[in-house]
Write a protein that holds these residues in place. Structure first.
Motif, PDB file in Angstrom:
ATOM      1  N   HIS A 273       0.813  -1.220   0.000  1.00  0.00           N
ATOM      2  CA  HIS A 273       0.000   0.000   0.000  1.00  0.00           C
ATOM      3  C   HIS A 273       0.846   1.270   0.000  1.00  0.00           C
ATOM      4  N   ASP A 274       1.920   1.284   0.805  1.00  0.00           N
ATOM      5  CA  ASP A 274       2.790   2.459   0.868  1.00  0.00           C
ATOM      6  C   ASP A 274       4.037   2.287   0.005  1.00  0.00           C
ATOM      7  N   VAL A 275       4.599   1.095   0.005  1.00  0.00           N
ATOM      8  CA  VAL A 275       5.805   0.797  -0.781  1.00  0.00           C
ATOM      9  C   VAL A 275       5.643  -0.588  -1.402  1.00  0.00           C
ATOM     10  N   ALA A 276       5.741  -0.643  -2.719  1.00  0.00           N
ATOM     11  CA  ALA A 276       5.705  -1.935  -3.415  1.00  0.00           C
ATOM     12  C   ALA A 276       7.122  -2.493  -3.506  1.00  0.00           C
ATOM     13  N   VAL A 277       7.230  -3.818  -3.554  1.00  0.00           N
ATOM     14  CA  VAL A 277       8.552  -4.464  -3.628  1.00  0.00           C
ATOM     15  C   VAL A 277       8.502  -5.594  -4.655  1.00  0.00           C
ATOM     16  N   ILE A 278       9.520  -5.650  -5.502  1.00  0.00           N
ATOM     17  CA  ILE A 278       9.723  -6.792  -6.400  1.00  0.00           C
ATOM     18  C   ILE A 278      11.130  -7.320  -6.167  1.00  0.00           C
ATOM     19  N   GLY A 279      11.264  -8.645  -6.136  1.00  0.00           N
ATOM     20  CA  GLY A 279      12.571  -9.277  -5.992  1.00  0.00           C
ATOM     21  C   GLY A 279      13.026  -9.908  -7.297  1.00  0.00           C
ATOM     22  N   PHE A 280      14.054 -10.723  -7.192  1.00  0.00           N
ATOM     23  CA  PHE A 280      14.589 -11.441  -8.353  1.00  0.00           C
ATOM     24  C   PHE A 280      15.214 -12.733  -7.834  1.00  0.00           C
ATOM     25  N   ASP A 281      15.047 -13.814  -8.563  1.00  0.00           N
ATOM     26  CA  ASP A 281      15.610 -15.157  -8.320  1.00  0.00           C
ATOM     27  C   ASP A 281      14.534 -16.183  -8.005  1.00  0.00           C
ATOM     28  N   ASN A 282      13.478 -15.774  -7.290  1.00  0.00           N
ATOM     29  CA  ASN A 282      12.464 -16.704  -6.778  1.00  0.00           C
ATOM     30  C   ASN A 282      13.099 -17.778  -5.901  1.00  0.00           C
ATOM     31  N   GLN A 283      13.769 -17.348  -4.848  1.00  0.00           N
ATOM     32  CA  GLN A 283      14.235 -18.280  -3.821  1.00  0.00           C
ATOM     33  C   GLN A 283      13.019 -18.670  -2.987  1.00  0.00           C
ATOM     34  N   GLU A 284      12.524 -19.894  -3.223  1.00  0.00           N
ATOM     35  CA  GLU A 284      11.236 -20.306  -2.686  1.00  0.00           C
ATOM     36  C   GLU A 284      11.107 -20.113  -1.176  1.00  0.00           C
ATOM     37  N   LEU A 285      12.151 -20.432  -0.425  1.00  0.00           N
ATOM     38  CA  LEU A 285      12.063 -20.343   1.031  1.00  0.00           C
ATOM     39  C   LEU A 285      11.983 -18.901   1.512  1.00  0.00           C
ATOM     40  N   ILE A 286      12.278 -17.955   0.629  1.00  0.00           N
ATOM     41  CA  ILE A 286      12.137 -16.541   0.966  1.00  0.00           C
ATOM     42  C   ILE A 286      10.856 -15.983   0.356  1.00  0.00           C
ATOM     43  N   ALA A 287      10.792 -16.026  -0.974  1.00  0.00           N
ATOM     44  CA  ALA A 287       9.732 -15.320  -1.692  1.00  0.00           C
ATOM     45  C   ALA A 287       8.332 -15.787  -1.318  1.00  0.00           C
ATOM     46  N   ALA A 288       8.140 -17.085  -1.185  1.00  0.00           N
ATOM     47  CA  ALA A 288       6.802 -17.608  -0.926  1.00  0.00           C
ATOM     48  C   ALA A 288       6.360 -17.436   0.517  1.00  0.00           C
ATOM     49  N   TYR A 289       7.325 -17.199   1.443  1.00  0.00           N
ATOM     50  CA  TYR A 289       6.977 -17.191   2.861  1.00  0.00           C
ATOM     51  C   TYR A 289       7.133 -15.826   3.520  1.00  0.00           C
ATOM     52  N   LEU A 290       7.551 -14.812   2.773  1.00  0.00           N
ATOM     53  CA  LEU A 290       7.468 -13.463   3.294  1.00  0.00           C
ATOM     54  C   LEU A 290       5.999 -13.074   3.399  1.00  0.00           C
ATOM     55  N   PRO A 292       3.655  -9.669   3.120  1.00  0.00           N
ATOM     56  CA  PRO A 292       2.965 -10.448   2.095  1.00  0.00           C
ATOM     57  C   PRO A 292       3.956 -11.191   1.191  1.00  0.00           C
ATOM     58  N   GLY A 293       3.455 -12.210   0.478  1.00  0.00           N
ATOM     59  CA  GLY A 293       4.306 -12.960  -0.438  1.00  0.00           C
ATOM     60  C   GLY A 293       4.971 -12.040  -1.448  1.00  0.00           C
ATOM     61  N   LEU A 294       6.211 -12.362  -1.787  1.00  0.00           N
ATOM     62  CA  LEU A 294       7.029 -11.481  -2.634  1.00  0.00           C
ATOM     63  C   LEU A 294       6.812 -11.766  -4.119  1.00  0.00           C
ATOM     64  N   THR A 295       6.368 -10.768  -4.837  1.00  0.00           N
ATOM     65  CA  THR A 295       6.366 -10.840  -6.294  1.00  0.00           C
ATOM     66  C   THR A 295       7.815 -10.768  -6.760  1.00  0.00           C
ATOM     67  N   THR A 296       8.213 -11.679  -7.635  1.00  0.00           N
ATOM     68  CA  THR A 296       9.629 -11.755  -7.991  1.00  0.00           C
ATOM     69  C   THR A 296       9.790 -12.283  -9.411  1.00  0.00           C
ATOM     70  N   VAL A 297      10.945 -12.025  -9.968  1.00  0.00           N
ATOM     71  CA  VAL A 297      11.307 -12.571 -11.275  1.00  0.00           C
ATOM     72  C   VAL A 297      12.097 -13.854 -11.031  1.00  0.00           C
ATOM     73  N   ALA A 298      11.689 -14.939 -11.659  1.00  0.00           N
ATOM     74  CA  ALA A 298      12.301 -16.239 -11.388  1.00  0.00           C
ATOM     75  C   ALA A 298      13.500 -16.482 -12.280  1.00  0.00           C
ATOM     76  N   LEU A 299      14.560 -17.020 -11.694  1.00  0.00           N
ATOM     77  CA  LEU A 299      15.652 -17.573 -12.487  1.00  0.00           C
ATOM     78  C   LEU A 299      15.248 -19.006 -12.852  1.00  0.00           C
ATOM     79  N   PRO A 300      15.130 -19.323 -14.124  1.00  0.00           N
ATOM     80  CA  PRO A 300      14.551 -20.602 -14.555  1.00  0.00           C
ATOM     81  C   PRO A 300      15.581 -21.723 -14.580  1.00  0.00           C
ATOM     82  N   PHE A 301      16.041 -22.149 -13.410  1.00  0.00           N
ATOM     83  CA  PHE A 301      17.124 -23.123 -13.358  1.00  0.00           C
ATOM     84  C   PHE A 301      16.743 -24.456 -13.995  1.00  0.00           C
ATOM     85  N   ASP A 302      15.522 -24.918 -13.750  1.00  0.00           N
ATOM     86  CA  ASP A 302      15.131 -26.203 -14.351  1.00  0.00           C
ATOM     87  C   ASP A 302      15.098 -26.106 -15.871  1.00  0.00           C
ATOM     88  N   THR A 303      14.602 -24.973 -16.388  1.00  0.00           N
ATOM     89  CA  THR A 303      14.572 -24.788 -17.843  1.00  0.00           C
ATOM     90  C   THR A 303      15.980 -24.693 -18.411  1.00  0.00           C
TER      91      THR A 303
END
Length: 338
Positions: A273-290, A292-303
């Protein structure tokens, strides 16, 4: 009384029970369909082999055919989360072609690389994948040139090997476009250490997207967070304490975004609401469990792992060039921080 280990079933055993020559067994079990043998003979040999539990000697077959159906995969730390994703993507793609991976770790010891690769070559692997845990230039020992070799999440300083790398620039663009679409015009950029490919590419994408939106880059809104949560906290604190602070933060990795969350909340501000945040990497143990959940750009390691195998198979088959570089798109994963 100790039990003895049963002797492996041999072609000679199959031949004796099937009542045919060892040569006939060899022709059938090695798939030599072009040689004239009665269908009844082929069926009897296969039935006896299955009954006795015959398994082919992979080492002998590799020596005879000069092919092993194995690719070697070298990585620094095999248990690292990103390495696991690369391995899964590579193995899944290899299985499509009925190929398999022999995996070896250097434990981040450059001196061990030559020994590890030598051991894989001794196993007559058809090709090598060399996977790095972070995007950078590498130098492989010369023996890696003895078989087709593909680099994953890294590239060769001398341009001798093909590579599969993330499209850092488009990832930076995608993050910035998302913040602009949410109405933000004053965006802080918490970058990695200068000079590394991820920092360079993500910054280029950030600047390009701002420029296309008619927004001039403001150097006062750019700061390095040194890839750590503490660094992200310090960088975000500095940006939020400006007289005219940003309304959004693009953090060039999720660990720095985690630190930025703390800085934002300490100031009584709400995400997004006051400050939006975007991350990068999609480190699941961080991004999914912050929260609110972190919108992020994923590094496609499996691909990247899958593309590495695909490129390697193409080179072995003579369908791909041995020095090409493939870039893999970095998708945006929406959660709740924008």
């Amino acid at each position: 009384m100790s039990k003895t280990t049963p002797r492996p079933v041999t072609m000679k055993d199959v031949a004796r029970k099937a009542g045919v020559s060892r040569t006939a067994v060899s022709l059938v079990l090695n798939g030599r369909d072009s040689v004239a043998l009665a269908d009844e003979t082929r069926a009897r040999v296969l039935a006896v082999a299955a009954e006795l539990g015959y398994r082919p000697n992979a080492g002998a077959r590799a020596l005879a055919n000069q092919r092993s159906d194995w690719y070697g995969l070298v990585t620094e730390i095999v248990t690292a989360p990103f390495a696991v994703d690369i391995i899964k993507g590579a193995q899944d793609r290899a299985l499509v072609d009925q190929k398999y991976l022999l995996i070896a770790s250097t434990e981040s010891d450059p001196a061990a690389e030559t020994a590890v690769i030598e051991r894989l070559l001794e196993q007559r692997v058809e090709g090598l994948l060399y996977a790095a845990t972070w995007h950078r230039a590498v130098t492989l020992p010369d023996i890696a040139r003895e078989v087709p070799t593909v680099l994953v999440n890294c590239f060769d300083r001398e341009g001798r090997f093909p590579a599969v790398v993330p499209d850092e620039r488009s990832g930076g663009r995608r993050a910035t476009e998302r913040l602009l679409a949410a109405g933000h015009r004053r965006i802080g950029f918490v970058n990695l250490d200068p000079g590394i490919p991820a920092a360079v590419g993500r910054r280029i994408g950030f600047h390009e997207t701002l420029r296309e939106a008619g927004i001039s880059a403001d150097e006062s809104l750019e700061i390095s967070g040194h890839a750590t949560a503490d660094g992200g906290y310090a960088a975000a604190s500095a940006l939020l304490d400006l007289a005219d602070p940003p309304t959004a933060l693009f953090c060039a990795n999720d660990r720095m975004a985690m630190g930025a969350y703390d800085a934002i909340k300490e100031r009584g501000l709400r995400i997004p609401h006051d400050v939006a945040v975007i991350g990068f990497d999609n480190q699941e143990l961080i991004a999914a469990y912050l929260r609110p959940g972190l919108t992020t750009v994923a590094l496609p390691f499996d691909t990247m792992g899958a593309k590495g195998v695909e490129l390697l198979a193409g080179i072995i088959a003579g369908q791909s060039t041995a020095t090409q570089t493939v870039t893999v798109d970095c998708p945006l994963l929406e959660r709740a921080s924008v």
